[in-house]
Scaffold this motif. Structure first.
Motif, PDB file in Angstrom:
ATOM      1  N   ARG A  54       0.716  -1.412   0.028  1.00 39.68           N
ATOM      2  CA  ARG A  54       0.005   0.067  -0.092  1.00 39.68           C
ATOM      3  C   ARG A  54       0.812   1.195  -0.038  1.00 39.68           C
ATOM      4  O   ARG A  54       0.651   2.244  -0.812  1.00 39.68           O
ATOM      5  N   ALA A  55       1.944   1.350   0.858  1.00 41.77           N
ATOM      6  CA  ALA A  55       2.787   2.521   0.725  1.00 41.77           C
ATOM      7  C   ALA A  55       3.297   2.591  -0.511  1.00 41.77           C
ATOM      8  O   ALA A  55       3.205   4.059  -0.989  1.00 41.77           O
ATOM      9  N   THR A  56       3.877   1.610  -1.111  1.00 42.18           N
ATOM     10  CA  THR A  56       4.430   1.854  -2.662  1.00 42.18           C
ATOM     11  C   THR A  56       3.465   2.359  -3.377  1.00 42.18           C
ATOM     12  O   THR A  56       3.669   3.214  -4.343  1.00 42.18           O
ATOM     13  N   LEU A  57       2.125   1.803  -3.454  1.00 42.09           N
ATOM     14  CA  LEU A  57       1.275   2.097  -4.508  1.00 42.09           C
ATOM     15  C   LEU A  57       0.629   3.762  -4.289  1.00 42.09           C
ATOM     16  O   LEU A  57       0.408   4.467  -4.974  1.00 42.09           O
ATOM     17  N   ALA A  58       0.881   3.955  -2.795  1.00 48.27           N
ATOM     18  CA  ALA A  58       0.415   5.378  -2.613  1.00 48.27           C
ATOM     19  C   ALA A  58       1.525   6.687  -3.131  1.00 48.27           C
ATOM     20  O   ALA A  58       1.089   7.613  -3.667  1.00 48.27           O
ATOM     21  N   ARG A  59       2.685   5.930  -3.363  1.00 48.24           N
ATOM     22  CA  ARG A  59       3.727   7.070  -4.095  1.00 48.24           C
ATOM     23  C   ARG A  59       3.735   6.861  -5.548  1.00 48.24           C
ATOM     24  O   ARG A  59       3.810   7.895  -6.179  1.00 48.24           O
ATOM     25  N   THR A  60       3.476   5.528  -6.079  1.00 46.54           N
ATOM     26  CA  THR A  60       3.589   5.545  -7.496  1.00 46.54           C
ATOM     27  C   THR A  60       2.339   5.319  -8.261  1.00 46.54           C
ATOM     28  O   THR A  60       2.230   5.888  -9.302  1.00 46.54           O
ATOM     29  N   ARG A  61       1.014   5.256  -7.641  1.00 40.11           N
ATOM     30  CA  ARG A  61      -0.178   5.505  -8.175  1.00 40.11           C
ATOM     31  C   ARG A  61      -1.047   5.836  -7.436  1.00 40.11           C
ATOM     32  O   ARG A  61      -2.162   5.391  -7.073  1.00 40.11           O
ATOM     33  N   PRO A  62      -0.957   7.283  -7.013  1.00 44.80           N
ATOM     34  CA  PRO A  62      -1.789   7.936  -5.932  1.00 44.80           C
ATOM     35  C   PRO A  62      -3.329   8.165  -6.592  1.00 44.80           C
ATOM     36  O   PRO A  62      -3.941   8.213  -5.536  1.00 44.80           O
TER      37      PRO A  62
END
Length: 263
Positions: A54-62
């Motif tokens: 989730r943390a990576t998706l929040a950065r890369t696919r907000p």
């Protein structure tokens, strides 16, 4: 048709992160296990993997939504599109808890109601399967060591290798008798369970896999892999997609016969 290639590459990055976390906790003596309200187990590895993804998706696919087994749905911002990532941090948690290596992280991207990217990473098996719409289905240790996969050509149930998760769910849904009839009919039957049977269908090692009750995070990543490998994936009523909460995955040639028997 390379529309989702970047999303598939991101799914591999997410799986790399998930694998590093889950393998560090697999067979750990201090693994923390709790029972969820439905009495299924959840470990500290499940929650840690989902948080990291989730943390990576929040950065890369907000602008994309996220649905995960452990933390539910997070809506995309206002004005965003209909894309949603669907995550099962560890599919096969009971195996994970007991030290059985058949478990995986399931990562999918849905565009509207359609799963368009699917990745299944089973690091304890040293194997990963993936697909995206129009890009085909592949398996291997990682992207650089990949081979295309294809479903089998078996055309009769009497010649088929048939897979299911367990008989308990079929008994609960009142379909135990037709399941037993299929098991008596086929050449071979095995209860591999969870994601694994579906991946064997996509590889052509097994000809069909069925389950009576599943959640969206159990299903979404599997569908693109099976269908891009040339297979058919529907619910028990014959409807394509992950919305029906059940699954028949096959090489296509056996599908109607299975629907007639189980639908």
């Amino acid at each position: 048709m390379a529309r989702y290639a970047d999303d598939l590459s991101l799914a591999h990055m997410l799986a790399d992160t998930a694998d590093s976390i889950s393998m560090a906790r697999f067979r750990a003596l201090d693994l923390h296990v709790e029972a969820k309200p439905d009495l299924t187990p959840v470990t500290d590895a499940d929650t840690a993997v989902e948080k990291a993804v989730r943390a990576t998706l929040a950065r890369t696919r907000p602008r994309d939504g996220v649905l995960g087994e452990e933390y539910g749905a997070s809506a995309p911002p206002a004005g965003a599109g209909s894309r949603q990532w669907v995550i099962d941090p560890i599919d096969g948690t009971k195996n994970f808890v007991r030290g059985v290596p058949i478990w995986a992280t399931l990562i999918s991207l849905m565009d509207g109601d359609t799963p368009v990217v699917g990745l299944v990473s089973a690091p304890a098996l040293g194997r990963r399967w993936w697909a995206a719409t129009g890009l085909g289905a592949y398996a291997g240790k990682h992207q650089a060591a990949a081979s295309p996969i294809r479903v089998s050509g078996v055309g009769r149930l009497a010649d088929a290798s048939f897979c299911y998760s367990s008989l308990h769910g079929w008994e609960e849904t009142g379909r135990l008798d037709p399941m037993l009839d299929i098991i008596r009919t086929v050449w071979r039957s095995r209860a591999y369970g969870d994601f694994y049977g579906y991946m064997l269908v996509a590889e052509g090692a097994v000809d069909a896999m069925v389950e009576p009750e599943l959640s969206l995070w159990d299903l979404a990543a599997l569908i693109p892999i099976v269908t891009e490998a040339g297979g058919t994936f529907t619910d028990l009523a014959g409807r394509p997609g992950p919305g029906g909460g059940s699954a028949i995955a096959s090489n296509g040639k056996l599908h109607q016969d299975l629907l007639d028997r189980l639908g």
